[in-house]
Enzyme design. Structure first.
Site, mmCIF file in Angstrom:
data_model
loop_
_atom_site.group_PDB
_atom_site.id
_atom_site.type_symbol
_atom_site.label_atom_id
_atom_site.label_comp_id
_atom_site.label_asym_id
_atom_site.label_seq_id
_atom_site.Cartn_x
_atom_site.Cartn_y
_atom_site.Cartn_z
ATOM 1 N N GLU A 13 0.541 -1.169 -0.426
ATOM 2 C CA GLU A 13 -0.338 0.104 0.033
ATOM 3 C C GLU A 13 1.152 1.319 0.144
ATOM 4 O OE1 GLU A 13 -3.416 0.890 -0.098
ATOM 5 O OE2 GLU A 13 -2.728 2.621 0.131
ATOM 6 N N CYS A 60 -5.501 5.659 5.970
ATOM 7 C CA CYS A 60 -5.114 4.632 5.175
ATOM 8 C C CYS A 60 -6.448 3.977 5.068
ATOM 9 C CB CYS A 60 -4.557 3.113 6.316
ATOM 10 S SG CYS A 60 -4.041 1.658 4.705
ATOM 11 N N CYS A 63 -5.338 -0.641 6.662
ATOM 12 C CA CYS A 63 -5.337 -0.819 7.849
ATOM 13 C C CYS A 63 -6.254 0.377 8.516
ATOM 14 C CB CYS A 63 -3.877 -0.368 8.627
ATOM 15 S SG CYS A 63 -3.607 0.458 8.557
ATOM 16 N N HIS A 67 -6.591 3.386 13.147
ATOM 17 C CA HIS A 67 -6.219 4.416 13.371
ATOM 18 C C HIS A 67 -7.127 5.622 13.685
ATOM 19 C CE1 HIS A 67 -2.685 4.928 11.001
ATOM 20 N NE2 HIS A 67 -2.852 4.485 10.478
ATOM 21 N N ARG A 481 0.123 -4.157 10.611
ATOM 22 C CA ARG A 481 2.060 -4.971 10.424
ATOM 23 C C ARG A 481 2.745 -4.156 12.028
ATOM 24 N NH1 ARG A 481 -1.426 -3.721 6.933
ATOM 25 N NH2 ARG A 481 -2.119 -4.447 4.830
ATOM 26 N N SER A 504 4.557 0.651 10.108
ATOM 27 C CA SER A 504 5.298 1.123 8.804
ATOM 28 C C SER A 504 6.549 1.899 8.953
ATOM 29 C CB SER A 504 4.673 1.165 7.607
ATOM 30 O OG SER A 504 3.433 -0.362 6.797
ATOM 31 N N CYS A 548 3.216 -0.933 4.092
ATOM 32 C CA CYS A 548 1.763 0.456 4.040
ATOM 33 C C CYS A 548 1.992 1.558 4.307
ATOM 34 C CB CYS A 548 1.192 0.322 4.991
ATOM 35 S SG CYS A 548 -0.511 1.694 4.202
ATOM 36 N N CYS A 551 0.078 4.515 5.049
ATOM 37 C CA CYS A 551 0.229 5.272 6.982
ATOM 38 C C CYS A 551 0.924 6.011 7.154
ATOM 39 C CB CYS A 551 0.311 3.296 7.518
ATOM 40 S SG CYS A 551 -0.851 3.130 7.949
HETATM 41 NI NI1 NFE Z 1 -1.621 1.187 6.408
HETATM 42 FE FE1 NFE Z 1 -1.137 0.540 9.155
HETATM 43 C C1 NFE Z 1 -1.059 -1.026 9.560
HETATM 44 C C2 NFE Z 1 -0.516 1.294 10.580
HETATM 45 S S1 NFE Z 1 0.815 1.015 8.477
HETATM 46 S S2 NFE Z 1 -1.556 -0.507 7.055
HETATM 47 O O1 NFE Z 1 -1.621 -2.140 10.209
HETATM 48 O O2 NFE Z 1 -1.075 1.856 11.304
HETATM 49 O O3 NFE Z 1 2.322 0.151 8.748
#
Ligand code: NFE
Ligand code: MG
Length: 569
Positions: A13, A60, A63, A67, A481, A504, A548, A551
């Site tokens: 991503e 994102c 995921c 958030h 992640r 990430s 990702c 993110c």
């Molecule tokens: Ni956009 Fe995320 C996950 C977050 S980033 S995928 O899992 O937070 O590594």
């Protein structure tokens, strides 16, 4: 010495560029650069903290939800709101559904084709594929005619030149090692996993109205009404629907995903000693199992230094900092600083070459991702970190049991976990543990409803007049992640500063002020590369982290061309 540039890295991503020096067929040095900028932290400034989750969630779409929940946890800590038990269970279900869904998508749709040769699958014998399938699992879709059907369908695509998204892969690369039958089995499950995706995520539709980005979050709890006497609330019908979705999901994970990981891994055991990297692991821990101030967590928290499983340190969040020595940002007190996210700054300042460029200079700034550090140390986060912390803590027992089973099936010791293959196995084990826990959380929710406890929100802190003039909060969470943190400073009812340090960011970050590489960069060193024009092996190690960049970034166009104009009425 050959210099390899992979840009963009696909089946991830967002936008990631990796450069590697290859000498004698092995990567000797690597550089990880995120080539796009995130501005969400700036967009949040000045807003009502009760709205922050809806913006933060848009960091994102992969995921999705994590958030939102990290944001809500941060705001709740700052203002002192305490979600009731039903909200905890609803959040655990939404988060675990997200992780289970995401891990299956990652294994089949983002990662498998690094190990599975789709074109070679066309030469498979369907009868032998059927015997292979039945020898590893009791999954019903395993007859000779089923596999012949999949093979013929794929053949027709290839013969018509319709490989589509599969057209530019490295089919026939010498590093592919599965026999045709194992390739056909995996391709069949790749297709079945598309169906799994669609079905399993209905859990988000039931609990949050939609996916991605469920809409039922609320500071202090959830906006999912719970009432067995209402048709428009979570009632016994929807509980039954959830139970069925979880049971079907468990069936797929335990009879398809986990057996496939073991079968494929058995052909690639050398990848248990490739891709280790820095050897420090951190998990914030997650899935509160009770409603105490410091609740018991299904997946425990901890820090592992230098692969020493004998000593797990507690996470001290005050030790988290971000550096920008090699990132395209300025710090007001100088770029050599390491700032805790409560004091974090987001001042973008691009000083890299004008795109398109041939190579980045590792001695200069070279990424939009910052370098997070824990007490000055780089940390790998993610399913492997979580499973290592759980394995060595002995909690939950199910993790230890599954890790030991995987190690003994493959005939390898615990050191095999510190590897590219270790990340893949840890992700599958975690999926199994979570999908098993989901059934329990659905039952707990049903029991609360039977006791007529329908509370979903603590609204005592809803009004900003009940908040301190100046308050700080941090929300921590285990995203698919890895360890995710949001930090918020609220001043006179609105957001004064907002900082996110995402999984990430930890894993994909560039070198720090002392020149130490981040986890991707370190893990790539030692990776064999048979053919520099087709760096399949680099993708294997990178994809094992499930990158990702979305993110870590947000849309920008380096030519300053306007991409879109958004009007708020
Ligand atoms: Ni956009 Fe995320 C996950 C977050 S980033 S995928 O899992 O937070 O590594
Ligand atoms: Mg950040």
């Amino acid at each position: 010495m050959v210099h390899i540039v992979v840009d963009p890295v696909t089946r991830i991503e967002g936008h990631l560029r990796v450069e590697a020096e290859v000498d004698g067929g092995v990567v000797t040095e690597a550089l990880s650069s995120s080539t796009m900028f995130r501005g969400i932290e700036l967009i949040l400034r000045g807003r009502d903290p009760r709205d922050a989750w809806a913006f933060a969630q848009r960091i994102c779409g992969v995921c999705t939800t994590v958030h939102a929940i990290a944001s809500i946890r941060a705001v709740e800590k700052a203002i002192g709101a305490v979600p009731p038990p039903n909200a905890r269970l609803l959040r655990n279900l939404i988060m675990s559904a997200q992780v289970v869904h995401d891990h299956v998508v990652h294994f089949y749709h983002l990662h498998a084709l690094d190990w599975v040769d789709l074109v070679n699958a066309l030469t498979a014998d369907p009868a032998k594929t059927s015997s292979l399938a039945q020898s590893i699992s009791e999954w019903p879709l395993s007859s000779t005619s089923y596999f012949a059907g999949v093979r013929d369908r794929m053949k027709a695509f290839v013969e018509r030149g319709q490989l589509g998204i599969f057209a530019n892969a490295y089919w026939g690369h010498p590093a592919y090692r599965l026999p045709p039958e194992a390739n056909l089995l995996a391709v069949s499950h790749y297709l079945e996993a598309l169906d799994f995706q669609r079905r399993f995520i209905k859990i988000h539709a039931i609990l949050g109205g939609k996916n991605p980005h469920p809409q039922s979050f609320l500071v202090g709890g959830m906006a999912t009404p719970v009432d067995p006497d209402s048709q428009s609330a979570l009632n016994m019908d929807t509980i039954a629907a959830l139970e069925k979705l979880v049971a079907d999901g468990m069936d797929f994970v335990s009879r398809v995903y986990l057996p496939d990981v073991l079968a494929i891994a058995s052909y690639y055991k050398d990848w248990t000693s490739i891709g280790t990297g820095i050897g420090n692991y951190m998990a914030y821990g997650d899935y509160p199992e009770d409603d105490n101030e410091n609740p018991a967590l299904l997946l425990p928290t901890g820090v592992i230094h230098g692969r020493d499983l004998g000593k797990i340190d507690a996470v001290d969040h005050a030790k988290i900092t971000e550096q920008i020595a090699h990132s395209w940002y300025d710090y007001s007190g100088g770029d050599g600083q390491a700032l805790n996210p409560f004091k974090g700054e987001t001042t973008p300042h691009y000083t890299g070459p004008k795109p398109p460029y041939e190579r980045l200079d590792v001695t200069q700034k070279y990424s939009w991702i910052k370098s997070p550090r824990y007490g000055d140390e780089p940390m790998e986060v993610g399913p492997l970190a979580r499973m290592l912390v759980a394995y060595s803590s002995g909690r939950p027992a199910r993790v230890k049991q599954l890790v030991d089973k995987v190690l003994s099936t493959l005939g390898v010791g615990p050191d095999a976990l510190y590897s590219t293959l270790g990340r893949i196995a840890a992700r599958a084990i975690e999926t199994q543990v979570l999908v098993e826990s989901m059934g329990r959380w659905v039952r707990d929710l049903a029991e609360n409803m039977a006791r007529r406890d329908f509370r979903v929100q603590d609204n005592s802190k809803w009004e900003p007049s009940s908040w301190p003039n100046d308050c700080f909060g941090a929300g921590f969470l285990e995203a698919p992640r890895g360890a995710l943190g949001h930090w918020v400073h609220i001043s006179n009812g609105s957001i004064a500063n907002y900082q996110c340090v995402v999984p990430s960011t930890w894993n994909a970050g560039p070198r720090d002020a002392t020149g130490r590489p981040g986890p991707y960069e370190a893990a790539l060193v030692g990776t064999p590369v048979a053919n520099p024009a087709q760096p399949l092996e680099i993708l294997r190690t990178l994809h094992s982290f499930d990158p990702c960049m979305a993110c870590g970034v947000h849309v920008v166009d380096a030519t300053k061309r306007e991409l879109a104009r958004v009007k708020v009425a």
